[in-house]
Design an enzyme around this catalytic site. Structure first.
Site, PDB file in Angstrom:
ATOM      1  CG  ASP A  84      -1.180  17.472 -21.969  1.00 49.47           C
ATOM      2  OD1 ASP A  84      -0.453  16.562 -21.882  1.00 49.47           O
ATOM      3  OD2 ASP A  84      -2.590  17.603 -21.994  1.00 49.47           O
TER       4      ASP A  84
ATOM      5  CG  PHE B 204     -16.399  13.846 -26.954  1.00 52.40           C
ATOM      6  CD1 PHE B 204     -15.507  12.856 -26.631  1.00 52.40           C
ATOM      7  CD2 PHE B 204     -16.350  15.062 -26.199  1.00 52.40           C
ATOM      8  CE1 PHE B 204     -14.615  12.829 -25.797  1.00 52.40           C
ATOM      9  CE2 PHE B 204     -15.289  15.107 -25.067  1.00 52.40           C
ATOM     10  CZ  PHE B 204     -14.594  14.117 -25.015  1.00 52.40           C
TER      11      PHE B 204
ATOM     12  CG  PHE C 281      -7.466  17.171 -24.909  1.00 51.49           C
ATOM     13  CD1 PHE C 281      -7.290  16.880 -25.850  1.00 51.49           C
ATOM     14  CD2 PHE C 281      -7.511  16.434 -23.528  1.00 51.49           C
ATOM     15  CE1 PHE C 281      -7.760  15.390 -26.344  1.00 51.49           C
ATOM     16  CE2 PHE C 281      -7.817  15.339 -23.938  1.00 51.49           C
ATOM     17  CZ  PHE C 281      -7.879  14.764 -24.987  1.00 51.49           C
ATOM     18  CB  THR C 282     -12.187  17.021 -24.492  1.00 53.51           C
ATOM     19  OG1 THR C 282     -11.092  15.919 -24.379  1.00 53.51           O
ATOM     20  CG2 THR C 282     -12.472  17.061 -25.749  1.00 53.51           C
TER      21      THR C 282
ATOM     22  NE  ARG D  68     -12.022  14.214 -30.323  1.00 52.52           N
ATOM     23  CZ  ARG D  68     -11.800  14.232 -29.316  1.00 52.52           C
ATOM     24  NH1 ARG D  68     -10.554  14.246 -28.649  1.00 52.52           N
ATOM     25  NH2 ARG D  68     -12.576  14.066 -28.253  1.00 52.52           N
TER      26      ARG D  68
ATOM     27  CE1 TYR E 275      -4.061   2.058   0.453  1.00 55.43           C
ATOM     28  CE2 TYR E 275      -2.520   3.237   1.514  1.00 55.43           C
ATOM     29  CZ  TYR E 275      -3.731   3.220   0.888  1.00 55.43           C
ATOM     30  OH  TYR E 275      -4.722   4.102   0.702  1.00 55.43           O
TER      31      TYR E 275
ATOM     32  CE  LYS F 272      -3.612   9.955 -24.703  1.00 60.25           C
ATOM     33  NZ  LYS F 272      -4.599   9.698 -23.461  1.00 60.25           N
TER      34      LYS F 272
HETATM   35  C1  P61 Z   1      -7.022  10.565 -26.543  1.00 62.29           C
HETATM   36  F1  P61 Z   1     -11.698  11.650 -26.959  1.00 62.29           F
HETATM   37  N1  P61 Z   1      -6.378  11.548 -24.717  1.00 62.29           N
HETATM   38  O1  P61 Z   1      -6.285  11.367 -27.374  1.00 62.29           O
HETATM   39  P1  P61 Z   1      -6.241  10.465 -20.059  1.00 62.29           P
HETATM   40  N2  P61 Z   1      -4.075  15.293 -22.592  1.00 62.29           N
HETATM   41  C2  P61 Z   1      -4.018  14.969 -23.933  1.00 62.29           C
HETATM   42  C3  P61 Z   1      -4.817  13.860 -24.040  1.00 62.29           C
HETATM   43  O2  P61 Z   1      -4.525  13.216 -25.321  1.00 62.29           O
HETATM   44  C4  P61 Z   1      -5.580  13.033 -22.994  1.00 62.29           C
HETATM   45  C5  P61 Z   1      -5.378  13.710 -21.840  1.00 62.29           C
HETATM   46  C6  P61 Z   1      -4.553  14.612 -21.428  1.00 62.29           C
HETATM   47  C7  P61 Z   1      -7.058  10.382 -25.273  1.00 62.29           C
HETATM   48  C8  P61 Z   1      -8.122   9.931 -24.374  1.00 62.29           C
HETATM   49  C9  P61 Z   1      -9.432  10.713 -24.518  1.00 62.29           C
HETATM   50  O3  P61 Z   1     -11.849  13.760 -25.716  1.00 62.29           O
HETATM   51  C10 P61 Z   1     -11.124  12.786 -25.302  1.00 62.29           C
HETATM   52  O4  P61 Z   1      -5.155   9.544 -19.433  1.00 62.29           O
HETATM   53  C11 P61 Z   1      -3.277  15.505 -24.621  1.00 62.29           C
HETATM   54  O5  P61 Z   1      -7.409   9.795 -20.935  1.00 62.29           O
HETATM   55  O6  P61 Z   1      -6.995  10.798 -18.668  1.00 62.29           O
HETATM   56  C12 P61 Z   1      -6.238  12.151 -23.652  1.00 62.29           C
HETATM   57  O7  P61 Z   1      -5.469  11.702 -20.203  1.00 62.29           O
HETATM   58  C13 P61 Z   1      -6.213  12.909 -20.601  1.00 62.29           C
HETATM   59  C14 P61 Z   1     -10.139  10.728 -25.689  1.00 62.29           C
HETATM   60  C15 P61 Z   1      -9.516  11.778 -23.834  1.00 62.29           C
HETATM   61  C16 P61 Z   1     -11.179  11.585 -26.089  1.00 62.29           C
HETATM   62  C17 P61 Z   1     -10.377  12.861 -23.874  1.00 62.29           C
HETATM   63  O8  P61 Z   1      -7.553   9.596 -27.325  1.00 62.29           O
END
Ligand code: P61
Length: 463
Positions: free
Chosen positions: A221, A455, A130-131, A388, A78, A264
């Site tokens: 980021d 979305f 970013f979303t 997108r 833990y 990623k």
């Molecule tokens: C993706 F449709 N990305 O690209 P988490 N910053 C950035 C990202 O690309 C990102 C996060 C923070 C995704 C997953 C996803 O609208 C969407 O680990 C540059 O996913 O929490 C994530 O990181 C967030 C898909 C997220 C989406 C939001 O596919």
């Protein structure tokens, strides 16, 4: 078939395949039913109804044997897991920040930093929204302000660093609202919504300088910062001979902290972190993480997940890996360009982005052309992509009106080390088939709209 001599030497995947996961093909009739049931939203499809899954590069990576071996070394204590200390030391080595707070994924880190730094009424400038990032900024009471260069909003612009911050826009905002109302500049590398476009080192340094002049923090980021560093090596004067690892560290050194989705660049399936230089801010983040994620030495992750991330850091900066990674995206993009299919140029780091506004020019933006195009590609071949455009952009939190982004795109996203060139060929041919029949594609109407990040779960019907 005519065989022409190659004009350049090819890359090949710097790995061979040890374990395979069978893919499932389906009939058009099956897919017709599946996409209708999913409300024409590719997020709502079952993965078993998908053939080639290009929805996202997030958490969809293939781990190496070295990473899988590390999974067996998970220390599931833990508190004080050995894997945490290894991750911390690799984060320091590759990113250069002082302190590490692990989180379950990127948005966990975004939540913590937003809650700690943003006060109601604040403004957060950033190189395109970013979303999830914007959602957390708004939840904390802030307003996101787009300060990316104009070229980023134009799919045709060939600017090599379309992720750059427009310094005049940043300066104008500081003048207008005052530095006290700007807790930090939010800088992404590479910029996802712009088409996987990088920021240059020169621009990053200039942002740092301007922020310093006004006592404003810069938060990175770093989700795809390695891919950004690779583009700097390829495109920016003075960097051709530097290693990607050195460029990455230099990029991070221009910022005060970073949020990270490990799903990623880090070549894993789950994980993230917040990395911080300021001791006081770290202390607060370390305290907050225990409320929302878990103890500060695991942040919602298993020990084995932290081990896989730490090992992923060692692999992500390797030159042959990056050449094949970016090369595969380029391979798909160039095929589409050869057939004159409109895509965002230059080709991005993690995905090829189809210009749905141009491809379906008969469908107005309020009828969701990108959403319709993604559904149509799935219908044609079982290839899953992502909208997108206007659906992703959501509504203005103050007025409630739809945002109308200038980019109305379908993202064809490439997971790392997962698919082969033949999968890219099949994908390209499916997109071509849909392109040739584009006049027949109809728009959609939204019949269900969730309140947050719509979305992911919105549903549509054909008009
Ligand atoms: C993706 F449709 N990305 O690209 P988490 N910053 C950035 C990202 O690309 C990102 C996060 C923070 C995704 C997953 C996803 O609208 C969407 O680990 C540059 O996913 O929490 C994530 O990181 C967030 C898909 C997220 C989406 C939001 O596919």
């Amino acid at each position: 078939m005519k065989h022409t001599k190659p004009t350049r030497r090819s890359w090949a995947e710097p790995f061979k395949i040890k374990v395979v996961e069978p893919l499932r093909t389906t009939t058009r009739q099956h897919r017709m039913k599946a996409i209708k049931e999913a409300g024409y939203n590719t997020f709502l499809l079952r993965s078993e109804d998908v053939y080639i899954d290009l929805l996202t590069d997030s958490g969809t990576n293939a781990m190496s044997d070295y990473q899988w071996a590390g999974m067996m070394l998970g220390d599931e204590a833990y508190a004080g897991s050995r894997n945490f200390y290894y991750l911390e030391s690799n984060m320091r080595k590759f990113y250069g920040y002082k302190y590490l707070v692990p989180t379950h994924q990127g948005r966990g880190a975004e939540h913590i930093i937003s809650q700690l730094l943003i006060k109601p009424g604040d403004f957060i400038p950033g190189n395109m929204y970013f979303t999830t990032t914007r959602e957390h900024q708004e939840r904390a009471g802030g307003t996101f302000v787009d300060i990316i260069i104009d070229e980023a909003h134009d799919p045709e612009s060939l600017h090599p660093f379309k992720g750059n911050v427009d310094l005049q826009k940043l300066e104008a905002l500081i003048k207008k609202v005052g530095a006290k109302k700007i807790p930090y500049v939010s800088v992404a590398a590479t910029v996802n919504m712009a088409g996987g476009q990088p920021i240059s080192m020169e621009n990053m340094r200039a942002v740092r300088k301007l922020a310093d002049k006004h006592g404003i923090r810069v938060i990175l980021d770093a989700t795809r910062a390695v891919e950004n560093a690779y583009f700097i090596k390829l495109r920016e004067k003075g960097y051709a001979r530097k290693s990607v690892a050195a460029i990455l560290k230099e990029l991070c050194s221009c910022t005060d902290a970073a949020t990270m989705s490990g799903k990623k660049d880090l070549l894993v399936n789950i994980g993230g972190f917040l990395a911080i230089n300021d001791a006081k801010l770290y202390d607060e983040a370390r305290n907050m993480v225990v409320v929302f994620e878990g103890l500060h030495t695991y942040g919602g992750l298993a020990g084995r997940d932290m081990e896989a991330m730490a090992r992923g850091m060692e692999e992500m900066v390797k030159a042959d890996y990056l050449r094949a990674r970016i090369g595969q995206v380029e391979y798909l993009g160039e095929k589409l360009l050869d057939w004159s299919i409109p895509i965002v140029k230059p080709i991005g780091g993690h995905a090829v982005f189809l210009d749905a506004k141009k491809i379906l020019e008969h469908i107005p933006q309020d009828r969701f052309p990108a959403q319709a195009l993604a559904a149509e590609i799935y219908l044609d071949s079982g290839v899953r992509t992502m909208e997108r455009g206007i659906v992703s952009a959501g509504r203005d939190s103050a007025t409630g009106a739809h945002h109308h982004p200038s980019l109305e795109l379908v993202r064809v996203t490439i997971p790392r080390r997962v698919y082969t060139q033949a999968h890219m060929d099949v994908t390209a041919e499916s997109i071509l088939a849909v392109y040739e029949n584009r006049k027949k594609v109809r728009g959609l109407k939204m019949v269900y709209e969730p309140k947050y990040l719509r979305f992911f779960q919105a549903q549509f019907e054909k008009i």
